[in-house]
Scaffold this active site. Structure first.
Site, PDB file in Angstrom:
ATOM      1  N   GLU A   5       0.893  -1.172   0.000  1.00 10.67           N
ATOM      2  CA  GLU A   5       0.000   0.000   0.000  1.00 10.67           C
ATOM      3  C   GLU A   5       0.918   1.205   0.000  1.00 10.67           C
ATOM      4  O   GLU A   5       1.669   1.429   0.940  1.00 10.67           O
ATOM      5  CB  GLU A   5      -0.912  -0.044   1.230  1.00 10.67           C
ATOM      6  CG  GLU A   5      -1.999   1.017   1.218  1.00 10.67           C
ATOM      7  CD  GLU A   5      -1.611   2.248   2.005  1.00 10.67           C
ATOM      8  OE1 GLU A   5      -1.089   3.196   1.370  1.00 10.67           O
ATOM      9  OE2 GLU A   5      -1.809   2.261   3.219  1.00 10.67           O
TER      10      GLU A   5
ATOM     11  N   CYS B 148      -2.387   8.053   4.923  1.00 10.45           N
ATOM     12  CA  CYS B 148      -2.418   7.671   3.512  1.00 10.45           C
ATOM     13  C   CYS B 148      -3.740   8.053   2.854  1.00 10.45           C
ATOM     14  O   CYS B 148      -3.847   8.064   1.628  1.00 10.45           O
ATOM     15  CB  CYS B 148      -2.159   6.179   3.359  1.00 10.45           C
ATOM     16  SG  CYS B 148      -3.181   5.133   4.404  1.00 10.45           S
TER      17      CYS B 148
END
Length: 507
Positions: free
Chosen positions: A253, A289
């Site tokens: 990720e 994020c």
């Protein structure tokens, strides 16, 4: 309890010839060496021979023991976390609660047993007896994240989902919070011992160089990688893994700018929207994020009251410290470089904190797509557009995202539907209300997305479905009953929900 040494086979290992890369209080931390990686993988391979035959109940006992150890050492973990990360107590407590919560979620998943997806089709005159289930892949390498010292680190979602699947883990601790990582890993390693499982089930490696990670990913006994961090780091690990003699999956990720699209009627309908967005941009000093780094606003007026209000709230609100000086340095450098991309970009910066806001017309953004790249920190780019057709022109310039948020009034249903249809191929999660920061740890959550948000858009790194990254299907055809795994035996000794001849149930 904190010694600055890697932990392998249940023991701390001598630093050998490696040098210290970090100092926490009076403790020096030493790089793991290549022979440490080799021993950790050898022990993990042996542990896997036990884990792959273990019942879900056995793995549940391990996870329960991990929770117990973490809760017992919570005061020390909180103290170390705050000292290393500069995050306040509230953030520390919240992340600890999330860490415990996601472990308990996997406990519940394993107790139900359906995650094994056991399926049986009995033989007929024209078909064989087929029995299928998911099985663990083998030793997994986990790379801790810099911005979540607990929830995405040693006992984070990657680690716990791999353990829940029945895979031993080799954790590469993040050097920005090496003490916290070692402390948490110590708790888990003790839990392994208390659960009477092989000591190679969990290893923890220190290191600030790329060398340790490279040796780990290239090791022939490793079967998969979990990573949360930068694009450059994740892509490098992915490329290494694909060049191996036997390639392995890397579930990385790697961040996102999480576009937010605000239609014109919404600008007037929600009086709290500017504050909500500013709070989202600045949350955790922008070190999430899912931080909204690209906000599209349906107006041609760069003096629009909403635009001015949002800019004001971003640059006037207080931000906390960055988790590490290297992150702050990288953020400052990227902010300074913005002016070279387009002469039409207007940049607003706080004089008292790190908050920053850019403003540009969508026509200029199309000419300068580099402005759409992530800047990790409390920054967002406001992009002004004139109608949905104008916005749709930017879509070819946008890459894969963890989230896309579409905010419109009820009267703008057709426009919302048009944008949603056009942009859904870019997103792992689409929001129609609220802000993207805040990721629920549930089975219905997708925390992933098309490249470069992740290296595999089919999976999530948050929620219990994260377990499927570490499992693979296997079918037993006309297998003698005595040789079948318990999950597929006819008398169902594990009492699992199974699909038999197309029908689900406990039978």
């Amino acid at each position: 309890m904190i010694k600055g040494l890697s932990q392998i086979d249940g023991e701390y290992v001598a630093p050998g010839t490696s040098t210290s890369f970090y100092q926490y209080q009076n403790t020096s931390f030493f790089e793991a060496e290549s022979n440490h990686v080799d021993v950790a993988l050898s022990q993990a391979e042996w542990a896997f021979e036990v884990l792959k035959k273990s019942s879900p109940k056995t793995i549940v006992q391990l996870l329960v023991q991990i929770v117990s150890e973490l809760e017992h050492h919570q005061p020390l973990i909180m103290e170390t976390y705050q000292s290393e990360s500069h995050f306040p107590l509230g953030r520390a407590q919240g992340e600890f609660a999330r860490t415990i919560g996601q472990i308990k979620a996997f406990i519940q998943l394993l107790e139900k047993g359906q995650y094994l997806q056991a399926k049986i089709d009995h033989s007929t005159d024209i078909t064989p007896d087929l029995r299928k289930m998911l099985v663990p892949m083998g030793p997994i390498g986990i790379f801790g994240a810099s911005n979540f010292p607990l929830a995405f680190s040693a006992a984070g979602g990657d680690t716990i989902s791999a353990l829940a699947a029945g895979c031993p883990v080799i954790i590469k601790g993040h050097p920005y919070h090496a003490a916290t990582s070692e402390l948490v890993a110590s708790c888990m390693i003790k839990a392994v011992k208390e659960s009477k499982l092989p000591s190679g089930t969990i290893s923890h490696l220190h290191g600030s160089s790329h060398a340790v990670g490279e040796v780990l990913v290239k090791h022939p006994k490793l079967r998969g990688v979990g990573f949360t961090g930068s694009y450059s780091g994740g892509k490098a690990l992915y490329d290494m893994a694909q060049k191996r003699t036997i390639p392995i999956p890397v579930f990385a990720e790697m961040g996102s700018v999480n576009p937010v699209i605000i239609l014109k009627e919404k600008l007037h309908a929600n009086q709290e929207l500017a504050q909500q967005l500013a709070d989202s941009v600045l949350l955790g000093s922008g070190q999430f994020c899912t931080n909204p780094g690209l906000i599209f606003i349906e107006t041609n007026d760069d003096n629009h009251p909403f635009v001015n209000e949002l800019i004001s709230k971003v640059i006037q609100s207080q931000t906390g410290q960055m988790v590490h000086q290297n992150i702050l340095k990288s953020y400052a450098e990227k902010i300074d470089q913005l002016s070279q991309y387009s002469p039409h970009l207007k940049l607003f910066q706080s004089k008292s904190n790190h908050g920053a806001c850019g403003v540009i017309k969508i026509s200029d953004l199309i000419k300068h797509p580099a402005l759409t790249h992530e800047i990790f920190g409390p920054y967002t780019l406001l992009v002004l557009f004139d109608g949905v057709s104008d916005f749709l022109k930017i879509i070819p310039s946008l890459s894969g995202q963890l989230t896309v948020t579409i905010l419109g009034d009820q009267s703008e249903h057709k426009a919302i539907a048009k944008v949603s249809d056009a942009i859904r191929h870019l997103a792992g999660r689409i929001l129609y209300s609220g802000v993207p920061t805040g990721v629920a740890v549930q089975s219905t959550m997708t925390h992933g997305g098309p490249f470069p948000a992740t290296t595999d858009a089919r999976y999530t790194s948050v929620g219990t479905d994260a377990i499927y990254r570490w499992l693979r299907p296997i079918t037993f055809q006309d297998c003698p009953e005595a040789l079948l795994p318990d999950a597929l035996k006819s008398d169902n000794p594990l009492n699992l929900p199974r699909q038999i001849n197309g029908n689900w149930g406990i039978h």
